[in-house]
Scaffold this motif. Structure first.
Motif, mmCIF file in Angstrom:
data_model
loop_
_atom_site.group_PDB
_atom_site.id
_atom_site.type_symbol
_atom_site.label_atom_id
_atom_site.label_comp_id
_atom_site.label_asym_id
_atom_site.label_seq_id
_atom_site.Cartn_x
_atom_site.Cartn_y
_atom_site.Cartn_z
ATOM 1 N N SER A 210 0.843 -1.342 -0.018
ATOM 2 C CA SER A 210 0.031 0.094 -0.053
ATOM 3 C C SER A 210 0.860 1.195 -0.047
ATOM 4 O O SER A 210 0.382 2.338 -0.492
ATOM 5 N N ARG A 211 2.084 1.082 0.557
ATOM 6 C CA ARG A 211 3.101 2.194 0.429
ATOM 7 C C ARG A 211 3.856 2.502 -0.678
ATOM 8 O O ARG A 211 4.324 3.212 -1.042
ATOM 9 N N GLY A 212 3.600 1.425 -1.493
ATOM 10 C CA GLY A 212 4.616 1.315 -2.821
ATOM 11 C C GLY A 212 6.054 1.003 -2.659
ATOM 12 O O GLY A 212 6.904 1.101 -3.774
ATOM 13 N N ALA A 213 6.251 0.204 -1.715
ATOM 14 C CA ALA A 213 7.649 -0.196 -1.334
ATOM 15 C C ALA A 213 7.800 -1.631 -1.937
ATOM 16 O O ALA A 213 6.901 -2.189 -2.084
ATOM 17 N N ALA A 214 9.016 -2.026 -1.986
ATOM 18 C CA ALA A 214 9.185 -3.339 -2.874
ATOM 19 C C ALA A 214 9.434 -4.331 -2.164
ATOM 20 O O ALA A 214 9.703 -5.453 -2.604
ATOM 21 N N GLU A 215 10.056 -4.332 -0.866
ATOM 22 C CA GLU A 215 10.442 -5.473 -0.402
ATOM 23 C C GLU A 215 10.253 -5.390 1.314
ATOM 24 O O GLU A 215 9.972 -4.295 1.914
ATOM 25 N N VAL A 216 10.112 -6.638 1.991
ATOM 26 C CA VAL A 216 9.852 -6.987 3.193
ATOM 27 C C VAL A 216 11.304 -7.716 3.851
ATOM 28 O O VAL A 216 11.608 -8.707 3.155
ATOM 29 N N VAL A 217 11.812 -7.078 4.779
ATOM 30 C CA VAL A 217 13.121 -7.640 5.152
ATOM 31 C C VAL A 217 13.025 -8.050 6.881
ATOM 32 O O VAL A 217 12.165 -7.274 7.534
ATOM 33 N N ILE A 218 13.736 -8.981 7.259
ATOM 34 C CA ILE A 218 13.466 -9.489 8.793
ATOM 35 C C ILE A 218 14.754 -10.197 8.969
ATOM 36 O O ILE A 218 15.640 -10.738 8.226
ATOM 37 N N SER A 219 14.958 -10.273 10.489
ATOM 38 C CA SER A 219 15.988 -11.293 10.750
ATOM 39 C C SER A 219 15.785 -11.719 12.348
ATOM 40 O O SER A 219 14.839 -11.277 12.924
ATOM 41 N N THR A 220 16.677 -12.742 12.598
ATOM 42 C CA THR A 220 16.467 -13.329 13.728
ATOM 43 C C THR A 220 17.785 -13.985 14.227
ATOM 44 O O THR A 220 18.644 -14.303 13.260
ATOM 45 N N GLN A 221 17.982 -14.448 15.345
ATOM 46 C CA GLN A 221 18.916 -15.478 15.859
ATOM 47 C C GLN A 221 18.903 -16.616 15.306
ATOM 48 O O GLN A 221 17.813 -17.220 14.857
ATOM 49 N N GLY A 222 20.233 -17.259 14.790
ATOM 50 C CA GLY A 222 20.291 -18.513 13.861
ATOM 51 C C GLY A 222 19.621 -19.514 14.642
ATOM 52 O O GLY A 222 19.176 -20.537 13.691
ATOM 53 N N HIS A 223 19.354 -19.785 15.957
ATOM 54 C CA HIS A 223 18.872 -20.724 16.759
ATOM 55 C C HIS A 223 17.546 -20.754 16.577
ATOM 56 O O HIS A 223 16.857 -21.765 16.755
ATOM 57 N N ASN A 224 16.835 -19.642 15.880
ATOM 58 C CA ASN A 224 15.116 -19.424 15.936
ATOM 59 C C ASN A 224 14.924 -20.221 14.680
ATOM 60 O O ASN A 224 14.411 -19.596 13.789
ATOM 61 N N THR A 225 15.164 -21.395 14.526
ATOM 62 C CA THR A 225 14.708 -22.220 13.326
ATOM 63 C C THR A 225 13.186 -22.397 13.102
ATOM 64 O O THR A 225 12.838 -22.394 11.849
ATOM 65 N N GLY A 226 12.351 -22.398 14.020
ATOM 66 C CA GLY A 226 11.034 -22.353 13.820
ATOM 67 C C GLY A 226 10.386 -21.344 13.109
ATOM 68 O O GLY A 226 9.772 -21.437 12.178
ATOM 69 N N VAL A 227 10.875 -20.092 13.325
ATOM 70 C CA VAL A 227 10.281 -18.902 12.681
ATOM 71 C C VAL A 227 10.775 -18.756 11.280
ATOM 72 O O VAL A 227 10.148 -18.430 10.324
ATOM 73 N N GLN A 228 11.976 -19.493 11.125
ATOM 74 C CA GLN A 228 12.727 -19.214 9.788
ATOM 75 C C GLN A 228 11.963 -20.141 8.693
ATOM 76 O O GLN A 228 11.948 -19.977 7.525
ATOM 77 N N ARG A 229 11.312 -21.325 9.407
ATOM 78 C CA ARG A 229 10.546 -22.163 8.712
ATOM 79 C C ARG A 229 9.508 -21.709 8.201
ATOM 80 O O ARG A 229 8.781 -21.809 6.941
ATOM 81 N N ALA A 230 8.844 -20.735 8.859
ATOM 82 C CA ALA A 230 7.592 -20.016 8.640
ATOM 83 C C ALA A 230 7.835 -18.807 7.620
ATOM 84 O O ALA A 230 7.187 -18.882 6.676
#
Length: 254
Positions: A210-230
């Motif tokens: 809706s803002r006209g932006a091109a991407e979404v980015v995110i980060s987490t600790q490497g051990h947090n594998t559950g959210v990375q699977r999501a």
């Protein structure tokens, strides 16, 4: 540490004082960042560390520099390997969005008391880099997450996902013309395992479009594998890993 600093910053080595962390933990804290785009030699990092009078230097650098940690142990400070931070990216409009679920609504903000309660619920047991450092109180680290989220909410860069019984999830954001960065995001413990998180990602992606932006980015600790699977299921792709090292001036307490 935000996307711009870790991924795209043009400076070779960026060293700054961290007054908020200094006030929170009662020890002087400085941050040194080597971006993914940098080709900084280790000597520049060594010089930046030597110039710092901070009790704790939080150093973040590309994980590809696999030989650096051994060298960091020779700088006259106690070196603590605190975490690995993995960055992911989604092109806005390409997410594998879930079907609409009746009863779920997206709100563009939350009152401070609700933000605090959501952060305490979502991140109460989250393993962040502060917990690797015995000089830092875990309660102070959680309070820092609350302050971070409250700042985003005050700036209008916060989304909550609500069900019939109340708030289910929170996402705090940093937005510019090019992208949305998700700073903190998660689902309350009682609502996990029911697909709520994908709806939260959908809300962020729709706001980005809706803002006209091109991407979404995110980060987490490497051990947090559950959210990375999501994230992978939704359509995000991993793009970078950084290591965080705490360089402590004094010996560690027993």
């Amino acid at each position: 540490m935000g996307w711009q600093e870790v991924i795209e910053a043009s400076g070779r080595v960026r060293a700054v004082a961290s007054p908020l962390e200094t006030a929170r933990f009662g020890r002087t804290v400085a941050r040194i960042t080597v971006s993914a785009e940098s080709a900084a030699p280790l000597r520049d990092v060594r010089a930046a560390v030597a110039e710092s009078a901070a009790d704790v230097v939080v150093l973040r650098y590309p994980a590809a520099y696999v030989g650096w940690f051994a060298e960091l142990t020779t700088l006259g400070r106690t070196a603590v390997l605190a975490d690995s931070l993995v960055y992911w990216r989604l092109r806005a409009g390409e997410g594998r969005t879930p079907r609409t679920t009746p009863g779920l609504t997206v709100c563009g903000g939350a009152d401070p008391a609700e933000v605090r309660a959501l952060v305490r619920d979502v991140f109460a047991a989250y393993g962040n880099h502060y917990l690797a450092d015995p000089l830092f109180d875990p309660a102070d680290a959680l309070a820092g997450y609350e302050e971070w989220a409250l700042g985003s909410a005050a700036a209008g860069e916060c989304l909550t996902l609500r069900g019939p019984a109340g708030p289910l999830a929170l996402a705090t954001l940093a937005e510019d013309a090019a992208r949305t960065e998700i700073l903190l995001a998660g689902v309350v413990a009682a609502a996990r395992g029911r697909g709520v998180y994908a709806h939260l990602l959908r809300a962020v992606e729709e706001r980005t479009l809706s803002r006209g932006a091109a991407e979404v980015v995110i980060s987490t600790q490497g051990h947090n594998t559950g959210v990375q699977r999501a994230w992978a299921r939704y359509g995000f792709e991993p793009v970078h890993t950084a290591l965080t090292v705490h360089l402590i001036r004094s010996p560690l307490p027993r």
